[in-house]
Design an enzyme around this catalytic site. Sequence first.
Site, PDB file in Angstrom:
ATOM      1  N   GLY B 201       0.943  -1.413   0.240  1.00  0.00           N
ATOM      2  CA  GLY B 201      -0.010   0.107   0.071  1.00  0.00           C
ATOM      3  C   GLY B 201       0.706   1.156  -0.014  1.00  0.00           C
ATOM      4  O   GLY B 201       0.398   2.321  -0.497  1.00  0.00           O
ATOM      5  N   GLU B 328      -2.613  13.251   3.343  1.00  0.00           N
ATOM      6  CA  GLU B 328      -1.172  13.724   2.954  1.00  0.00           C
ATOM      7  C   GLU B 328      -0.820  13.832   1.530  1.00  0.00           C
ATOM      8  O   GLU B 328       0.154  13.370   1.336  1.00  0.00           O
ATOM      9  CB  GLU B 328      -0.281  12.768   3.566  1.00  0.00           C
ATOM     10  CG  GLU B 328      -0.511  12.881   5.180  1.00  0.00           C
ATOM     11  CD  GLU B 328       0.497  11.730   5.909  1.00  0.00           C
ATOM     12  OE1 GLU B 328       1.061  12.258   7.033  1.00  0.00           O
ATOM     13  OE2 GLU B 328       0.851  10.673   5.685  1.00  0.00           O
ATOM     14  N   GLU B 344       4.489  17.786   2.397  1.00  0.00           N
ATOM     15  CA  GLU B 344       5.231  16.974   3.246  1.00  0.00           C
ATOM     16  C   GLU B 344       6.731  17.013   3.083  1.00  0.00           C
ATOM     17  O   GLU B 344       7.041  16.715   1.756  1.00  0.00           O
ATOM     18  CB  GLU B 344       4.762  15.535   3.487  1.00  0.00           C
ATOM     19  CG  GLU B 344       5.508  14.661   4.450  1.00  0.00           C
ATOM     20  CD  GLU B 344       4.948  13.108   4.539  1.00  0.00           C
ATOM     21  OE1 GLU B 344       3.879  13.107   4.309  1.00  0.00           O
ATOM     22  OE2 GLU B 344       5.783  12.307   4.928  1.00  0.00           O
ATOM     23  N   CYS B 412       9.167   9.864   9.816  1.00  0.00           N
ATOM     24  CA  CYS B 412       9.702   9.487   8.316  1.00  0.00           C
ATOM     25  C   CYS B 412      10.530  10.709   7.710  1.00  0.00           C
ATOM     26  O   CYS B 412      11.555  10.183   7.331  1.00  0.00           O
ATOM     27  CB  CYS B 412       8.456   9.182   7.447  1.00  0.00           C
ATOM     28  SG  CYS B 412       7.180  10.337   7.520  1.00  0.00           S
ATOM     29  N   CYS B 413      10.244  11.902   8.062  1.00  0.00           N
ATOM     30  CA  CYS B 413      10.755  13.121   7.351  1.00  0.00           C
ATOM     31  C   CYS B 413      12.393  13.192   7.779  1.00  0.00           C
ATOM     32  O   CYS B 413      13.145  13.405   7.104  1.00  0.00           O
ATOM     33  CB  CYS B 413       9.938  14.228   7.408  1.00  0.00           C
ATOM     34  SG  CYS B 413       8.579  14.149   6.577  1.00  0.00           S
TER      35      CYS B 413
END
Lengths: 647, 647
Positions: B201, B328, B344, B412-413
């Site tokens: 996904g 997002e 993002e 995550c960033c």
Amino acid sequence: MTTSAPSAARATDAKAQYRPPSLNQVSVGGFFGPRIDTIASVTAHTLLDRCIEAGMLDQIDPDRPNPGLRIPYQNGNSTVTTQMFWDSDFGKSIETAAYALYRKRDPELEARVDAIIDAYGRLQADDGYLNSWYLRIEPGKRWTNLRDCHELYDAGHLMEAAVAYYQATGKRKLLDIMARYADHIADVFGPGEGQKRGYCGHPEVELALVRLARATGRQRFLDLARYFVDERGRQPHYYDQEAYARSGTPADFHFATYEYNQSHVPVREQRTVVGHAVRAAYLYSGMADVATEFGDRSLVPALEAIWSHLTDRNLYITGGFGPSAHNEGLTFDYDLPNATAYQETCASVALVFWAARMLGLGPDARYADVMEQALYNSALTGLSLDGTRFFYDNPLESRGQHNRWTWHRCPCCPPNISRLVASIGTYMYAVAETGIAVHLYCDSVADLQMKDGTVRLRQQTRYPDDGHIALTVEGEVARSFDLALRIPGWCGSASLKINGAAVDLPSVTVDGYARLSRTWTPGDVIELDLAMPVETVFTHPSVGANQGRVALMRGPLVYCLEQVDNGAELNSLVLTTTSQFRCDRTDDLGGTVVITADGLREQGKLTSLYSSQAPAREPATIRAIPYHVWDNRQSGEMLVWLRREGQ
Amino acid sequence: MTTSAPSAARATDAKAQYRPPSLNQVSVGGFFGPRIDTIASVTAHTLLDRCIEAGMLDQIDPDRPNPGLRIPYQNGNSTVTTQMFWDSDFGKSIETAAYALYRKRDPELEARVDAIIDAYGRLQADDGYLNSWYLRIEPGKRWTNLRDCHELYDAGHLMEAAVAYYQATGKRKLLDIMARYADHIADVFGPGEGQKRGYCGHPEVELALVRLARATGRQRFLDLARYFVDERGRQPHYYDQEAYARSGTPADFHFATYEYNQSHVPVREQRTVVGHAVRAAYLYSGMADVATEFGDRSLVPALEAIWSHLTDRNLYITGGFGPSAHNEGLTFDYDLPNATAYQETCASVALVFWAARMLGLGPDARYADVMEQALYNSALTGLSLDGTRFFYDNPLESRGQHNRWTWHRCPCCPPNISRLVASIGTYMYAVAETGIAVHLYCDSVADLQMKDGTVRLRQQTRYPDDGHIALTVEGEVARSFDLALRIPGWCGSASLKINGAAVDLPSVTVDGYARLSRTWTPGDVIELDLAMPVETVFTHPSVGANQGRVALMRGPLVYCLEQVDNGAELNSLVLTTTSQFRCDRTDDLGGTVVITADGLREQGKLTSLYSSQAPAREPATIRAIPYHVWDNRQSGEMLVWLRREGQ
């Protein structure tokens, strides 16, 4: 004969309190007449049709098979489904029907309402309890989640319906049902031993109980309203205890803070408008009612501070509030986005309710101006001209994807704006022991009950299309009373004549009202002229997105541009300091005044998303219509805040 | 000696494909040098510290007590917790550490990474499976929810880490672990009997498998990447079947449409950028990789159409995309709100990845310009100058409440922008059999491996502060090759000299690159001068909020205003057509160029929210800094799109 200003500005004793006339005392024509006629002939039926199509009668009528859960719980994980609110939707629809029956005899409509009331009669429990969700869909769970489940809110709207239907038809059945239910609620809730110390997560029952008390003369209902107001937000917090009792924890609350339902602190300690907008304005309405009924001044500092916080920092130019869809409410000061403005129709309707109740202490344009602003703009836009479609949320800018619904998954707004418009006559005037206030201008005839008899006031005007208003005192005998005429805050130049003689307005104006105290003789004519030029309105610099932009207003009406009149890319249009405005009466859009301006259009020939080339400009004609009638022709862009250059 | 343009614009055969150099072939100084040094000395450790503080090692290391669920499932009702992504966060942090170790020997950092890799070694199941969530927290559920649970995404980031760490240190342990896991995945997924026809996904494993294949020479991993790309979105839809297998229904999908994860239709049928932005750009990166590795032109129409749709209608001026926090990701064309821009950081990083891969078919400024735009603006802003704080979402306007996090619930960033900056040298150059492309300008020395030996290029420049670039060919022997120098799309006036002799740029420029084919002799000097005036950038009229506003750019840098330089209420500042710009080099903010302009300031003395009085104006000095360094001094308002009047 002299006309003098009263010595005291705002009444501080109960005797001078201003109360609205009842609906049958005001015959409304002019601007609102056709809108009310449409509600009477179309919308009142449409609301019942759509409630029934949604399955509401199946849920309410115990003679029908139990339909169970029809609409998923919200967000998949919530404990709330809109079915829990259905009693409230029926309540407001019955209330609308009641006002429709005032306007126009309609045996079919009356029979439909009677049938629904009969179903409620069959549904009511032996102990008086009456809620279709908890009696039929989730029996055994009543009063277990006041925070989320709208149980008392439902009761409130049915109480309001009961009062309206009784006053419209003389039929007591729903009134008796709801009085019995109110007695049950008063048994369950209160400070006594064995009573629950709760109050509803969605205020509404407070103002409804006051209304029910006024109609029934029952002090117990007033006391219960006061109890709900006083108890709210006290520690230990009822919603904490209730969460634990459900084997949950308060931390599970979806909206995280009790500001959402204005129970974060006791109401007298509140100073800012917070949380869900409709809950807020219903609560403040109930607080104002309690303050009025009990002469309780301790509630006033909170009400006035919250009012200032709303109007100084959080009110859209259209009179709506609550910018965010997330909590259907407030975020932070000066957060007034346009394209994503939530500005729920119900919140504007509720603001009219609150403003009207703040006028109970006497005429004050601070409240009446906002009442008018919300009414004519963010509230009225909720209802299509043909009376069949409704806005729930109200952006001030649209790319064309925002259109009125035939119905909404949460159908609170359609009957709310309908009941407001259908009963608008009661907001136009107010009566005290010694005075009459005219809060709103509209062609109408009012028979106002004073201490010593009835005064008939005939108001002739094309307001808000035109600023000339003629008020004629009619009747048989001369009477002495104080007549207060609102001089709207939007009006920079007003003039007043009594029987042709000019009155010096500044010397008689108090709190934004011309206060005319004299003995009035039948045939006296008061002429008020409100200059109504097009105004370009600027916004406080903290609202960043509106800088370099203006809204056009004429009288109380906020205007907007639509694509159907101006072509696409409305943000390519620019007003300048030399732009001239022309106003033309049109029969389109239910009859209104259209503003035409000369401006500039930037040539939208960019093929790339960004360019260092400034767009070319050409002269353009800009056409603006009242915001409340947008989206009545065809879908397309809409814009309230228009670019303007220069100083 | 003549310089001529090549006859074919874009390479269409595999031989002309351009591939990035490996990291140790490019020594980076200039603008990026200090940023990489900070990552090597500070950020690489910070990332590991915060991953471990968050509890990631407890989850991964089977020798530690099982920590269970530490972070609530998202939204209370989701099946997803951020703990499911922790392998990916560790993966990107290890990858960052690997690049840091290239930059600077650091035995302590290397030992910390080795310890984490050892834990993964102990965690790996006998059959090769390796996912800390499904091995330790939810055993027995592996491969049951590919749609939501990021299982293959986790694998992908660990594969990338394995390749980077192997290339940085020569240590094979993680590479062998991940190759074993990739073999297991290739056993489980595929078109064969008994295999699952699923795909993740959250795309990522596709591009990671290509990287792993390149490092290990394993065709099976390339084939698996192609399988995942080819299978995506086919009917019957795997996520439908998977939902039923979990005893749910596809209708339960929180994001309602498979556009969210770009599986709504097979990838070759896709023409628009949709859904979650990071997923989108990772998928397109994987598609581009597969197209390159298999010479599969059938993927190119989709990639080119999606690229156009992104850049023509959905790209912020800062090079980021995905306006909405809800998904997002993408909403509708031209929806580019500023204050609520989600944009993002990971999406900008992923866009750099995708653009770099689109350059695999040869130099084309269409891709390189966007790569540079995203890199210098929306990506780089994600990392504070001191290397310790991070932006997740990136508005283009702020009232001061938006500040870099020390950590994020979904981290995550931070490692994503860190691994990009730390490896930026590999994006500057690309090498084909017969040519070298210079995509990005930065002071650096590149030893580029051509078919017949190594070419050393020394690039001397203060870019992006200054537009003068000197490239010197170094080495021992003369070589004939095609040197492609990007002429940035933002540059309106460029000039080129070879050994002091002017080259007619238009005649050698193809697809935005000066293509210089000749025999290069050691000591040859190419001088490129890119005029870098301040540009005022306008937006397509469909982006309503930007009309009447400009962004300031200088070279590739988008500028913004900060409150610390300009006072509050930045929307009170107005540029005019006569505003002059001055550029000054400053040592502040890591060393940068500040723009100063003369403009107007509206007097923010309004006490009411609305007024018909136009605000007074006075001359004002406007100071702008590069967007990527905002919020490095003190919290306050920030604004990219500045009001501008006149034509």
